[in-house]
Design an enzyme around this catalytic site. Structure first.
Site, mmCIF file in Angstrom:
data_model
loop_
_atom_site.group_PDB
_atom_site.id
_atom_site.type_symbol
_atom_site.label_atom_id
_atom_site.label_comp_id
_atom_site.label_asym_id
_atom_site.label_seq_id
_atom_site.Cartn_x
_atom_site.Cartn_y
_atom_site.Cartn_z
ATOM 1 N N HIS A 285 -39.346 -29.246 -14.462
ATOM 2 C CA HIS A 285 -38.308 -30.212 -14.080
ATOM 3 C C HIS A 285 -38.846 -31.054 -12.932
ATOM 4 O O HIS A 285 -39.638 -30.578 -12.108
ATOM 5 C CB HIS A 285 -37.045 -29.509 -13.583
ATOM 6 C CG HIS A 285 -36.102 -29.076 -14.659
ATOM 7 N ND1 HIS A 285 -35.301 -27.958 -14.542
ATOM 8 C CD2 HIS A 285 -35.798 -29.614 -15.860
ATOM 9 C CE1 HIS A 285 -34.567 -27.823 -15.627
ATOM 10 N NE2 HIS A 285 -34.849 -28.812 -16.443
ATOM 11 N N CYS B 87 -32.392 -26.386 -7.253
ATOM 12 C CA CYS B 87 -31.859 -25.932 -8.548
ATOM 13 C C CYS B 87 -30.448 -25.367 -8.398
ATOM 14 O O CYS B 87 -29.635 -25.495 -9.308
ATOM 15 C CB CYS B 87 -32.775 -24.869 -9.153
ATOM 16 S SG CYS B 87 -34.304 -25.510 -9.852
#
Length: 281
Positions: free
Chosen positions: A180, A274
């Site tokens: 990511h 996150c």
């Protein structure tokens, strides 16, 4: 550090200003590593949910002590990765976009976060192509930096731009450890970023340095600790405690690094950012 360096850092610090932020988080009540969908996950390594909860609570309290608003999204049984709230979608410019996950194991998270957005008054949009929320969609001032290569599809970038009515800059990721964008790049304020160059194609690295010529480039040691999975309010940068080199770089640039240990949640491939879905204005 010389006296001159200290003076320079103090001058830089004096111009760094924090801004109250609005975050959504989900407690790791059901956190576990039950499958492996990124290189950090190993189902043979035990997870201590009690430790994970304690570390997560320290992060939540850190945000509150910094004066930020933290709202909680109810965890859902059977969704062990729901603690990684950033992946739940994108909220910016008074628009909300629900995530569309690449792996079926996480698909249920999209509905849970979309429901939370709806209850907060948003008309939640969806994309046809895969987008994994703020994992790959990072707001920097008036633009969005958007990752692709492992999870979010490149085609989703145009969809995102149209929905939120903001320009999107596409960046290609090439190292599966940095699956990511928020594992390889941290937004520090509206004009500053830090990133790990080897995680990107040469073209994307060039693009980043054109946009942010003063970007902080972190070392492999800090990147491999997921040090860039950090959250900044413009002055205070909350980052993984193990990323000590990056912390020094931040201090030298006038930011205030605040280390938090999320080592248990790192077993699932995530850290500070996150676990933090920012509700942008």
């Amino acid at each position: 550090m010389t006296i001159s360096d200290v003076a320079t850092a103090e001058r830089a610090s004096s111009i760094r200003t924090s801004r109250p932020r609005h975050y959504a988080m989900t407690a790791p009540t059901f956190f576990a590593v039950e499958y492996a969908i990124n290189p950090w996950m190993d189902t043979s390594v035990p997870v201590d949910t009690h430790v994970a909860l304690g570390q997560w609570e320290t992060l939540r309290q850190t945000y509150k002590e910094l004066g930020h608003t933290v709202e909680l999204v109810e965890p859902v049984t059977g969704l062990p990765d729901m603690v990684y709230a950033a992946n739940g979608g994108l909220i910016v410019n008074d628009k909300a976009v629900a995530a569309r996950f690449a792996y079926p194991q996480r698909a249920g998270e999209s509905a849970a976060y979309a429901e939370w957005m709806t209850r907060h008054g948003y008309d939640v949009a969806e994309t046809r192509h895969i987008n994994e929320g703020q994992g790959d969609l990072l707001v920097v001032g008036a633009i969005i930096l958007a990752g692709h290569g492992f999870r979010t599809q490149h085609q989703a970038h145009d969809e995102i731009a149209a929905i939120v009515e903001m320009p999107v800059v596409s960046l290609e990721l090439v190292d599966p450890r940095f699956y990511h964008l928020d594992t390889a790049l941290a937004v520090l304020d509206d004009t500053a970023i830090a990133f790990y160059p080897p995680a990107f194609t040469e073209r994307s690295r060039t693009k980043l340095l054109e946009l942010f010529p003063d970007a902080i480039e972190v070392t492999s040691a800090d990147a491999y600790a997921l040090g860039l999975n950090a959250v900044s309010d413009g002055r205070n940068v909350v980052l993984p405690a193990a990323a000590t080199g990056f912390a020094e770089q931040l201090s030298d640039a006038g930011f205030r690094p605040i280390g938090v240990d999320l080592s248990e949640l790192l077993k699932g491939g995530g850290s500070i950012k996150c676990c933090t879905l920012e509700v942008h204005p």
